[in-house]
Write an enzyme that holds these catalytic residues in place. Structure first.
Site, short mmCIF file in Angstrom:
data_model
loop_
_atom_site.label_atom_id
_atom_site.label_comp_id
_atom_site.label_asym_id
_atom_site.label_seq_id
_atom_site.Cartn_x
_atom_site.Cartn_y
_atom_site.Cartn_z
N ARG A 63 0.85 -1.20 0.00
CA ARG A 63 0.00 0.00 0.00
C ARG A 63 0.88 1.24 0.00
O ARG A 63 0.59 2.24 -0.66
CB ARG A 63 -0.94 0.01 1.21
CG ARG A 63 -1.69 1.34 1.36
CD ARG A 63 -2.73 1.33 2.45
NE ARG A 63 -2.35 0.63 3.65
CZ ARG A 63 -1.54 1.11 4.60
NH1 ARG A 63 -1.00 2.31 4.47
NH2 ARG A 63 -1.26 0.40 5.67
N TYR A 116 -16.95 17.45 -15.48
CA TYR A 116 -17.32 16.04 -15.59
C TYR A 116 -18.31 15.69 -14.49
O TYR A 116 -18.16 16.10 -13.34
CB TYR A 116 -16.06 15.19 -15.50
CG TYR A 116 -16.29 13.73 -15.21
CD1 TYR A 116 -17.16 12.97 -16.00
CD2 TYR A 116 -15.65 13.10 -14.16
CE1 TYR A 116 -17.38 11.63 -15.74
CE2 TYR A 116 -15.86 11.76 -13.89
CZ TYR A 116 -16.73 11.03 -14.68
OH TYR A 116 -16.94 9.70 -14.41
N ASP A 185 -7.41 19.12 -14.49
CA ASP A 185 -7.73 17.78 -14.96
C ASP A 185 -7.32 17.71 -16.43
O ASP A 185 -7.95 18.32 -17.29
CB ASP A 185 -9.22 17.50 -14.79
CG ASP A 185 -9.61 16.09 -15.20
OD1 ASP A 185 -8.86 15.45 -15.94
OD2 ASP A 185 -10.70 15.64 -14.79
N LYS A 210 -8.19 6.45 -19.18
CA LYS A 210 -8.53 7.00 -20.49
C LYS A 210 -7.31 6.96 -21.42
O LYS A 210 -6.80 5.89 -21.69
CB LYS A 210 -9.10 8.41 -20.31
CG LYS A 210 -10.19 8.53 -19.23
CD LYS A 210 -11.35 7.58 -19.42
CE LYS A 210 -12.56 7.89 -18.56
NZ LYS A 210 -12.36 7.84 -17.11
#
Length: 390
Positions: A63, A116, A185, A210
């Site tokens: 982690r 978004y 972004d 993406k």
């Protein structure tokens, strides 16, 4: 470097090279043991320590840090022109780490009025309950939306799904005069087409699902910064909140990064042809694509982007049902959410990706269709749209 923070700085001997050289080599030096040219998938949760506190390479628990993720984070930082990269389990996990890692209840954020839908949902339905306040505003009128409690300006450019263009340099200059952090972004543009840190942004965030990953086979997110203090805070929350992807996710994303430059050129080539075709179609009321001279942000996009991207949106003259019909008739364009993969996608934002903003100030037009233009043969894409539009 890795324990407790997750921070990964850019290392290695590839600084100063071009984009695709960085994409292939940064953070991905051949394995010193075997000479493997691709970083191994370290499918492990824990690491042997050479005595209490004696960490081999700084790793203790995956982690906090994993060598495959370290390679990805170094690569992400390099291709965005940053010093520190952080990989997350999704784009929204990356956004959440920014909000809760840097802000406090009572703080105010300015967000785009066409953000978004998932970002709006995070602010409106999650962060607002925690005490964060926000104003949705056109980023061309940022000054009127900021107040004494504003700590952050959230920028999308191009925006999703209306493909508006924000002036990163101008926004950063204005925000920094008031000590306000600027987040960009950069998902729609990708690091290949736009470098927000070089334009004055403080933080870049991505859904690496993406264009960065590019093959619709892995979900992920990223945060890239240059400032050491910001990096320490983001890294702490990455580890403390634990929203990290696994080593196989990192491996797949790294594989996608290697071809990002050549893929984006093909996405742009195809999107330009699609946009030009749609702009001349009698059933289309409006085409939203920054590469068209008629787009209000065309000149600005040409100034701050290498090319205009692979996303195209359009409005149907005959209204919502006609837009829905087009979405249902395509054969090469696949009806589906997401974007940025090698395959072309079509969707109806009002009913799909942006359903969460219905009834809000961010509601999108009901006759809007969004295309993620893939890297298929352009003639096949045009023929598919031709038959779908009838």
């Amino acid at each position: 470097m890795h324990e407790g923070t997750g921070s990964t700085s850019v290392t290695g001997g590839v600084r100063g090279h071009g984009f695709s050289t960085l994409a292939i080599h940064a953070g991905q030096e051949p394995d010193p043991l075997t000479g493997a040219v691709v970083p191994p998938i370290y499918a492990t949760s824990t690491y042997k320590q050479d005595g209490v506190g004696g960490l081999r390479g700084g790793y203790e628990y995956s982690r906090s840090g994993n060598p495959t993720r370290t390679a990805l984070e170094a690569s992400l930082a390099a291709i965005e022109g940053g010093s520190h990269g952080f990989a997350f389990a999704s784009g929204l996990a990356a956004e959440d780490a920014i909000l809760r890692g840097l802000l406090a209840p009572g703080d105010h954020v300015v967000i785009p009025d066409d953000a978004y839908g998932g970002t709006f949902r995070l602010f409106d339905k999650v962060a607002a309950k925690w005490g964060l306040r926000y104003t949705a505003a056109p980023l061309t009128d940022l000054a009127s939306a900021m107040n004494a409690d504003t700590k952050m300006v959230w920028v999308e450019t191009p925006t999703n799904p209306l493909l508006n263009i924000a002036d990163i340099e101008q926004i950063a200059d204005l925000a920094h005069r008031s000590g306000v952090t600027v987040v960009v972004d950069n998902t729609f543009a990708s690091p290949y087409l736009q470098q927000p840190l070089a334009l004055g942004a403080d933080i870049v965030v991505h859904s690496t699902t993406k264009y960065v990953g590019g093959h619709s086979d892995v979900v992920g997110g990223a945060v890239i910064v240059n400032d050491d203090e910001l990096a320490e805070k983001i890294g702490f929350h990455q580890n403390a909140m634990g929203a990290v992807g696994g080593p196989f996710d990192a491996f797949l994303t790294l594989r996608g990064i290697k071809t990002l430059g050549v893929r984006m050129d093909r996405h742009c080539d195809n999107a330009e042809r699609v946009a030009e075709y749609l702009a001349g179609h009698p059933k289309i009321a409006e085409v939203r694509y920054p590469g068209l001279a008629t787009h209000p942000g065309h000149d600005l996009a040409g100034k701050q982007m290498k090319r205009y991207g692979g996303m195209v949106s359009f409005r149907h003259k005959d209204g919502e049902q006609a837009a829905l019909d087009v979405c249902g008739r395509t054969e090469v364009f696949i009806l589906g959410e997401s974007l940025g993969g090698v395959e072309s996608l079509i969707e109806h934002p009002g009913r799909m990706t942006h359903a969460s903003v219905v009834g809000s100030a961010l509601e999108v037009p009901a006759d809007l269709v969004r295309l993620s233009v893939g890297i298929e043969d352009a003639d096949d894409l045009l023929a598919d749209l031709r038959q779908a539009l009838g």
